[in-house]
Scaffold this motif. Structure first.
Motif, PDB file in Angstrom:
ATOM      1  N   VAL A   4      27.724  47.257  42.110  1.00 47.31           N
ATOM      2  CA  VAL A   4      28.658  47.927  43.025  1.00 47.31           C
ATOM      3  C   VAL A   4      28.570  49.434  42.846  1.00 47.31           C
ATOM      4  N   PHE A   5      28.499  49.887  41.594  1.00 50.55           N
ATOM      5  CA  PHE A   5      28.404  51.314  41.319  1.00 50.55           C
ATOM      6  C   PHE A   5      27.135  51.906  41.946  1.00 50.55           C
ATOM      7  N   ILE A   6      26.006  51.223  41.775  1.00 50.33           N
ATOM      8  CA  ILE A   6      24.734  51.711  42.333  1.00 50.33           C
ATOM      9  C   ILE A   6      24.810  51.777  43.861  1.00 50.33           C
ATOM     10  N   ASN A  41      34.941  44.120  42.849  1.00 51.98           N
ATOM     11  CA  ASN A  41      33.744  43.512  42.245  1.00 51.98           C
ATOM     12  C   ASN A  41      32.692  43.115  43.274  1.00 51.98           C
ATOM     13  N   LYS A  42      32.872  43.542  44.526  1.00 51.72           N
ATOM     14  CA  LYS A  42      31.814  43.377  45.525  1.00 51.72           C
ATOM     15  C   LYS A  42      31.797  44.612  46.423  1.00 51.72           C
ATOM     16  N   MET A  43      30.640  44.880  47.017  1.00 48.19           N
ATOM     17  CA  MET A  43      30.468  46.090  47.820  1.00 48.19           C
ATOM     18  C   MET A  43      31.255  46.004  49.117  1.00 48.19           C
ATOM     19  N   LEU A  50      33.777  44.155  35.364  1.00 45.92           N
ATOM     20  CA  LEU A  50      34.912  43.359  35.850  1.00 45.92           C
ATOM     21  C   LEU A  50      34.441  41.956  36.209  1.00 45.92           C
ATOM     22  N   SER A  51      33.635  41.396  35.338  1.00 45.73           N
ATOM     23  CA  SER A  51      32.997  40.118  35.645  1.00 45.73           C
ATOM     24  C   SER A  51      33.824  38.907  35.235  1.00 45.73           C
ATOM     25  N   SER A  52      34.919  39.112  34.524  1.00 50.32           N
ATOM     26  CA  SER A  52      35.702  37.964  34.050  1.00 50.32           C
ATOM     27  C   SER A  52      37.188  38.297  34.065  1.00 50.32           C
ATOM     28  N   SER A  53      38.005  37.240  33.920  1.00 49.86           N
ATOM     29  CA  SER A  53      39.457  37.439  33.855  1.00 49.86           C
ATOM     30  C   SER A  53      39.841  38.223  32.611  1.00 49.86           C
ATOM     31  N   LEU A 100      40.918  50.677  47.119  1.00 48.87           N
ATOM     32  CA  LEU A 100      41.568  49.834  48.130  1.00 48.87           C
ATOM     33  C   LEU A 100      43.077  49.930  48.020  1.00 48.87           C
ATOM     34  N   ARG A 101      43.756  49.492  49.086  1.00 47.90           N
ATOM     35  CA  ARG A 101      45.213  49.407  49.040  1.00 47.90           C
ATOM     36  C   ARG A 101      45.689  47.997  48.683  1.00 47.90           C
ATOM     37  N   GLU A 102      44.989  46.982  49.173  1.00 47.16           N
ATOM     38  CA  GLU A 102      45.447  45.613  48.979  1.00 47.16           C
ATOM     39  C   GLU A 102      44.510  44.841  48.056  1.00 47.16           C
TER      40      GLU A 102
END
Length: 616
Positions: A590-592, A560-562, A400-403, A446-448
Motif C-alpha cells: 500500500v505504501f509503495i 490495508n488495501k489500496m 497491519l496484517s493481523s488483529s 479515511l473518515r469511515e
C-alpha cells in the motif's frame, strides 16, 4: 437503456452524486443525451476537485478512472456520443465559449462549469500582473536585506524576500523547516522600514488552526528578531481565517468584502496557500484594493484544497523554468546571491514572481523524517522503502496484517495520549493539558471504517476506558467525559470558534464540564458542551484536517488495501506534520502504491498563464 436510466444506475453505485444527475437534467433534455452525459461528468469532476473536464476525457475508457468499463460503455452508447464533442457542445444553448452567460463553457478544448471558468480566468489575470515597486531604490533594498538576512552566498530566504519586495504579487513555496515564517517576518520588517508610511498589514490562512499556528509562529519569530518598536507597531497581532477576513455570510456564498467594498489593507500574507480552493481565491482577489501587495505562502507539494483546484501547485509549476535573465540579474544585485537566469521566450512572466525555498533547517542529514519526506515527494519508491526500514531513531514502521497489529496500533495511541490525561487527572491547568495533547496525533486517510477517523476514535475511547484513563459522564448522554478532545467542524463567529479548532473537555473551578480551546493570542476560552457548533471527537483526524498543524509525534495509519485517496501528496503531507517522531502503520504494498500515485487536479490555469502571457 436510456441515458437517464444509465445515470440513475451510476448514482445507485455511488459513481455519480444526486447533484450531478440533477444538474445534468437541468441543463439538458432527454433529446440531448450527449449534453446530459457531459454535464453529469463535469459536475462529478468538480465534486472531486477538478476545475474542468478536458474534452479528450470524454471517452468511455476515461469514465470513472477506467474502473467500471461496462457501465462506461452503457453510458457512452446511451448518449450517442459524437466524435467532435466541441462542435456538438457549442451548438447547445446551455453551452458557450464564455462570451455569453451559460451554465457550461467550452474553452481551449476543456469543458467548465461557468463559475469555475470565470474564477480560473480571474486568478490567471491577477497572477500575471507584473507590478514593479518603483519607489524602492535598489541600494536601500540591498542594505535592508543585508541587515535582516546577512551575507550568506546561497540564501533562498533572502531571495524570496527580494522577490516579494519588488513585486505586487509574490508566491513563496517551501517544505517543512525551510523557514517560511522567518522569511515573512523579515520581509514584512523590511517592507515596513522601506515604506514612506506604515502599511496596513493583514495575515490570513484557510482554517482557524492554520491561522492560530501562523499567529504563534510569527510571534515567536518576532521575539527572536528584536525589532525596533516603531516597526513592531505595524505588525498585526494575530492572523484570521479567509472566511472571517472576507466576511463570509452563513448559508450564503456572498461576502461582505468584494469588488464594490474592498478590504482595508495594504499588505496581505496568505499562509497555507495550497489549501485555498479556486473559487475562494477568486473571491479574495475580487476584494483586494488596487494598491494591495499579496504574498502567498505555502508548500506546493502538500495536499491541494478539499474543494476544486490546486492553484498554488499550478502557479509554482511556472517556476520550474527558472527566472528570466533580467530578473536573475536584479535579484543578484539586491541580495548578493548568485541567481541564475534562463532565456526562454515562451516562459510565462509569472516565473519572476515565485521563489522556491530549498533548504530545510528542521531536519538534519541523519533525520529519517526529513529523508523520507524528500524521497516520497520525489516519488522515489526504492529510496522511500530503504529510508522507512533503515532503523532511523525518529522513524518506526509497523504492518497491519493481523488483529495483533491493529491492537498494537490502539495501544500506541493510548500511550501517545496518556500524558495529557494524566496531567488532567493531576489537576494541571487547561493550557498545560492542551499543550500536552498537541504533542501527539493520530492521522488517517479515511473518515469511515476500522482504519478511518470514526472507527479509530471509537476504538481508542474503548482502549482508554479499559485502561481507566477516561470515564463517560452519564448525565451528558454518555457522549462527554473529562478529557474528550473535539474538533470544530463548522465556523461559529459568535463563539469565535472555527473549522479545525481543537478543544478538550475539562472541569472548571466549580467542577462544571467545559470545553477549553486555545486562542491565537495565547489565551484560552471555555465553552459549555451544549453551545458548541458541530464537532467530532479528535483522537484521530484526517490528513486533510491536519494541514497547518505540527506535532512532536505523528502516527499515520493507512488502510490495508489500496484506494484512490491514497496518494503521494497525502503521505508527504502526513510525514511533514511530524517534528520529532513519526510512526507509520501501513502495508509495504500500500505504501509503495501510494508513493507512486500522484494527485491529478485537472485545470487550465498553467496553460492560461503561458498562452495569455505570450499574447501580451
Amino acid at each position: 437503456m436510456t441515458l437517464a436510466e444509465a445515470l440513475q444506475l451510476a448514482q445507485h453505485q455511488r459513481l455519480l452524486r444526486p447533484l450531478d444527475v440533477q444538474f445534468a437534467r437541468m441543463v439538458a433534455t432527454e433529446g440531448q443525451p450527449a449534453l446530459m452525459l457531459a454535464a453529469a461528468l463535469v459536475s462529478r469532476d468538480a465534486g472531486e476537485g477538478h476545475v474542468c473536464l478536458p474534452l479528450s476525457q470524454l471517452r468511455p475508457e476515461s469514465f470513472f478512472a477506467g474502473r467500471h468499463p461496462e457501465l462506461a460503455q452503457t453510458l457512452w452508447h446511451a448518449a450517442g456520443a459524437p466524435e467532435d464533442w466541441q462542435s456538438l457542445l457549442l451548438a447547445q444553448t446551455a453551452v458557450s465559449n464564455g462570451q455569453q452567460a451559460t451554465p457550461l463553457v467550452v474553452y481551449r478544448q476543456r469543458l467548465y462549469l461557468h463559475r469555475m471558468w470565470q474564477s480560473e480566468g480571474e486568478v490567471a489575470q491577477f497572477i500575471q500582473r507584473q507590478h514593479f515597486s518603483q519607489s524602492l531604490e535598489e541600494s536601500r533594498v540591498r542594505q535592508t536585506l543585508d541587515r535582516y538576512f546577512g551575507h550568506q552566498p546561497d540564501d533562498w530566504q533572502k531571495i524570496a524576500a527580494a522577490v516579494a519586495l519588488t513585486r505586487q504579487v509574490a508566491v513563496i513555496s517551501g517544505g517543512p523547516g525551510t523557514g517560511k515564517t522567518t522569511t515573512v517576518a523579515k520581509l514584512l520588517a523590511s517592507l515596513i522600514e522601506l515604506s514612506p508610511t506604515p502599511p496596513r498589514i493583514e495575515l490570513t490562512a484557510p482554517t482557524g488552526k492554520a491561522a492560530a499556528r501562523l499567529t504563534e509562529s510569527l510571534g515567536n519569530t518576532l521575539q527572536q528578531l528584536h525589532l525596533a518598536d516603531d516597526i513592531l507597531k505595524s505588525f498585526p497581532l494575530e492572523a484570521t481565517t479567509l472566511h472571517r477576513l472576507l466576511g463570509a455570510q452563513p448559508g450564503s456564498q456572498r461576502m461582505r468584502y468584494h469588488a464594490g467594498n474592498p478590504l482595508h489593507l495594504d499588505v496581505l500574507v496568505v499562509d497555507e496557500a495550497s489549501m485555498v480552493d479556486l473559487p475562494m481565491l477568486a473571491n479574495l482577489i475580487a476584494a483586494l484594493p488596487v494598491q494591495a501587495r499579496v504574498v502567498f505562502l505555502g508548500d506546493r507539494d502538500q495536499l491541494a484544497s478539499v474543494e476544486a483546484g490546486a492553484v498554488l501547485g499550478d502557479i509554482c509549476r511556472c517556476a520550474e523554468e527558472g527566472y528570466s535573465p533580467q530578473r536573475a540579474a536584479e535579484l543578484t544585485r539586491l541580495t548578493g546571491c548568485e541567481v541564475d537566469g534562463h532565456e526562454d521566450a515562451s516562459a510565462p512572466e509569472v516565473r519572476d514572481t515565485i521563489c522556491l525555498l530549498r533548504r530545510s533547517y528542521r531536519f538534519a542529514a541523519t533525520s529519517g523524517i526529513g529523508q523520507l519526506a524528500l524521497a516520497v515527494n520525489a516519488g522515489a519508491v526504492k529510496t522511500s522503502e530503504q529510508v522507512l526500514n533503515s532503523g532511523f531513531s525518529d522513524l518506526r514502521h509497523r504492518s497491519l496484517s493481523s488483529s495483533d497489529d491493529y491492537q498494537q496500533l490502539l495501544n500506541d495511541c493510548a500511550v501517545g495520549y496518556r500524558d495529557y490525561l494524566k496531567l488532567l487527572a493531576d489537576g494541571a491547568p487547561p493550557g498545560e493539558v492542551l499543550a500536552a495533547f498537541g504533542r501527539f496525533q493520530l492521522l488517517c486517510a479515511l473518515r469511515e471504517g476500522p482504519f478511518g477517523v470514526a472507527g479509530l476514535n471509537d476504538r481508542i475511547e474503548q482502549t482508554l476506558r479499559q485502561m481507566g484513563l477516561i470515564r463517560r459522564n452519564i448525565t451528558l448522554n454518555g457522549k462527554w467525559y473529562v478529557g474528550r478532545p473535539v474538533m470544530i467542524a463548522r465556523n461559529d463567529r459568535a463563539l469565535g470558534l472555527f473549522n479545525g479548532d481543537i478543544g478538550i473537555a475539562m472541569p472548571d473551578e466549580e467542577q462544571q464540564l467545559k470545553v477549553w480551546f486555545p486562542l491565537p493570542d495565547g489565551s484560552i476560552k471555555a465553552v459549555q458542551p451544549s453551545r458548541l457548533p458541530p464537532h467530532d471527537t479528535a483522537f484521530a483526524m484526517t490528513v486533510h484536517k491536519s494541514q497547518g498543524s505540527e506535532f512532536d509525534h505523528t502516527l499515520l495509519v493507512l488502510p490495508n488495501k489500496m484506494m484512490p485517496v491514497l496518494t503521494r501528496e497525502l503521505v508527504y503531507t502526513a510525514i511533514t506534520r511530524a517534528k520529532r517522531q513519526l510512526t507509520l502503520y501501513v502495508e509495504n504494498a500500500v505504501f509503495i502504491s501510494a508513493v507512486r500515485m500522484r494527485t491529478q487536479r485537472r485545470s487550465g490555469l498553467v496553460e492560461r498563464l503561458h498562452k495569455e502571457t505570450a499574447a501580451q
